[in-house]
Enzyme design. Structure first.
Site, PDB file in Angstrom:
ATOM      1  N   ASP A   1      49.326  47.348  35.059  1.00 51.42           N
ATOM      2  CA  ASP A   1      48.611  45.917  34.903  1.00 51.42           C
ATOM      3  C   ASP A   1      48.705  45.561  33.883  1.00 51.42           C
ATOM      4  OD1 ASP A   1      46.600  43.987  34.992  1.00 51.42           O
ATOM      5  OD2 ASP A   1      45.012  45.094  36.180  1.00 51.42           O
TER       6      ASP A   1
ATOM      7  N   TYR B   1      47.950  22.976  53.304  1.00 53.37           N
ATOM      8  CA  TYR B   1      47.880  24.173  53.957  1.00 53.37           C
ATOM      9  C   TYR B   1      49.195  25.073  53.843  1.00 53.37           C
ATOM     10  CZ  TYR B   1      43.432  26.547  54.750  1.00 53.37           C
ATOM     11  OH  TYR B   1      42.216  27.549  54.611  1.00 53.37           O
TER      12      TYR B   1
ATOM     13  N   ARG C   1      44.906  29.440  35.894  1.00 52.17           N
ATOM     14  CA  ARG C   1      44.225  30.947  36.209  1.00 52.17           C
ATOM     15  C   ARG C   1      44.668  31.245  37.463  1.00 52.17           C
ATOM     16  NH1 ARG C   1      39.924  32.799  34.449  1.00 52.17           N
ATOM     17  NH2 ARG C   1      40.106  31.139  32.624  1.00 52.17           N
TER      18      ARG C   1
ATOM     19  N   THR D   1      47.788  38.675  35.435  1.00 53.99           N
ATOM     20  CA  THR D   1      47.102  37.418  35.401  1.00 53.99           C
ATOM     21  C   THR D   1      48.081  36.485  34.922  1.00 53.99           C
ATOM     22  OG1 THR D   1      46.025  37.675  33.418  1.00 53.99           O
ATOM     23  CG2 THR D   1      44.701  38.049  35.483  1.00 53.99           C
TER      24      THR D   1
ATOM     25  N   GLU E   1      49.930  28.688  54.720  1.00 53.77           N
ATOM     26  CA  GLU E   1      49.835  30.099  55.069  1.00 53.77           C
ATOM     27  C   GLU E   1      51.280  30.634  55.460  1.00 53.77           C
ATOM     28  OE1 GLU E   1      46.802  29.021  57.556  1.00 53.77           O
ATOM     29  OE2 GLU E   1      45.607  30.437  57.014  1.00 53.77           O
TER      30      GLU E   1
ATOM     31  N   LYS F   1      46.171  34.537  30.621  1.00 53.23           N
ATOM     32  CA  LYS F   1      45.821  35.158  29.159  1.00 53.23           C
ATOM     33  C   LYS F   1      46.933  35.010  28.322  1.00 53.23           C
ATOM     34  CE  LYS F   1      42.745  38.442  31.520  1.00 53.23           C
ATOM     35  NZ  LYS F   1      42.876  38.993  32.928  1.00 53.23           N
TER      36      LYS F   1
END
Ligand code: DSN
Length: 435
Positions: A213, A67, A249, A240, A69, A243
């Protein structure tokens, strides 16, 4: 191959899934079947690719346990020394690749990246001007069923009917009329170069920000085959990472440094919790790969293959949107050619081990569930090593299936041809599912 050489060959293979096979045969079996599906299918979905084993290893690493954060050196939990290091490396590599002032590598997807940008500068009800889905836009660019369409006021521009190219005059008129706070320059299915200078000029006139984008074309941008919005004075760039960029991903935000604080906080705690450190590590590995000269050659081949696909369809009499392509994807109108829908076409092609997706074409007369088009991308087959020669074979095979309207015998024959073609382009030969 005799028994001894087979044994030797297998001993060099990684038994990637040994523990999984023992502890959870059900999931193990799904993964092995998916591996075999990937091996036996021609993957032409424009948004998919095949990652390296190094990316795969990072994505399945022990970092999944952590974790973290917050951001490097400002975490909510202890024990983040190596998490910090991983995230810092990923950020630096991302900034270097795109010549960006700021990078946030935590978004779990492209949609999360877009959400954070909107959240950082827009109040609910404020206006976004974005490409219509029917013209190639994305859900997170203001679709009514997506948060972006539910929370913000969305005005949509489209493409010209004859050329199917973005209508920049319409973008300008709508911007003048609606005074958007953000203009989105990006797409999910548009085969041409985006004119970032034009978007910036229009936005400047009405005091809007531009969010580029580049989810689909990020790899081409890195290779210099598509303009880089980070070098066009554009405020926000989202992408992203899986691609054309060929990484794990996920999503990412690039921006001008002056927005760093509001973007960091819009992402965490604004819209996400703990980052996925194993995925951030895998993104970092992919960024390293994308900095190698080999990556540029790969992208050049992606483009050559895509252009070959366009020309092959055109010479067979298909209507290819915009008359060709400048990137990794083609939108082909199958309805006007053989009176078959995108839905039927993609189903028949899947039966023949060829994976594409049905897609609306501009001014489509069929519904989004049926569609007149299919979208065809070259990134994954190019990663497998295919070149122009194989693209011609692929178009030939697709045409056979469509021309014969899904005839079962033809599908069976094409499926054999696909398997034979793929034998020369092995996928993950290092991964073995042998006992
Ligand atoms: N699903 C992606 C695509 O195929 O373009 C976008 O989210």
């Amino acid at each position: 191959m005799d028994r001894e050489s087979l044994k030797l060959q297998n001993s060099n293979k990684h038994l990637f899934y040994r523990h999984l096979r023992e502890s959870d045969p059900e999931i193990y079996s799904c993964i092995v079947q998916e591996l075999n599906r990937l091996r036996d299918n021609l993957e032409l979905i424009a948004s998919e690719n095949v990652v390296s084993l190094a990316v795969l290893e990072a994505a399945s690493s022990v970092l999944t346990n952590k974790y973290a954060e917050g951001y490097p050196s400002a975490r909510w939990y202890g024990g983040c020394k190596y998490a910090d290091e991983v995230e810092r490396i990923a950020i630096k590599r991302a900034k270097d690749l795109f010549h960006a002032e700021y990078a946030n590598v935590q978004p779990h997807s492209g949609t999360q990246a877009n959400l954070a940008v909107y959240f950082s500068v827009l109040k609910p009800g404020e206006t976004i001007l974005a490409l219509d889905i029917a013209s190639g836009g994305h859900l997170s660019h203001g679709h009514p069923k997506n948060f972006s369409g539910a929370v913000y006021n969305v005005v949509r521009y489209g493409v010209e009917k004859d050329s199917q190219l973005i209508d920049y005059n319409q973008v300008q008129e709508l911007a003048r009329k609606h005074r958007p706070k953000i203009i989105v320059a990006g797409h999910s299915a548009y085969p041409r170069i985006l004119d970032f200078d034009k978007f910036k000029e229009i936005a400047g006139e009405v005091g809007a920000y531009v969010m580029a984008d580049i989810a689909h074309v990020a790899g081409l941008v890195i290779a210099g085959l598509h303009p880089n919005p980070c070098q066009k004075n554009i405020e926000f760039v989202t992408t992203t990472t899986h691609k054309t960029l060929r990484g794990a991903r996920g999503g990412m935000i690039l921006a001008q440094e002056r927005f760093s604080k509001i973007l960091d906080s819009a992402l965490f705690p604004g819209s996400q919790g703990g980052p996925l450190l194993h995925i951030i590590a895998a993104k970092a590995v992919a960024f390293k790969e994308a900095g190698e000269p080999e990556f540029k050659k790969y992208q050049e081949q992606v483009l050559k293959n895509s252009r070959t696909i366009a020309q092959a369809f055109i010479s067979k009499g298909y209507r290819v949107m915009t008359g060709g392509t400048d990137n990794h994807l083609n939108l082909v109108d199958v309805y006007s050619t053989y009176k078959v829908s995108g839905k039927d076409s993609s189903k028949w092609l899947e039966e023949a081990n060829i994976t594409v997706n049905k897609n609306l074409i501009p001014y489509d007369t069929l519904s989004p569930f049926i569609t007149s088009g299919i979208r065809i991308g070259s990134p994954a087959v190019t990663t497998r090593g295919m070149k122009e020669k194989e693209m011609l074979v692929i178009v030939e095979l697709i045409d056979k299936v469509l021309k014969n309207k899904g005839d079962a015998e033809i599908i069976a024959r094409v499926k054999d041809d696909v398997r034979n073609l793929l034998k020369n382009f092995p996928l993950y030969p290092e991964i073995s599912d042998e006992q």
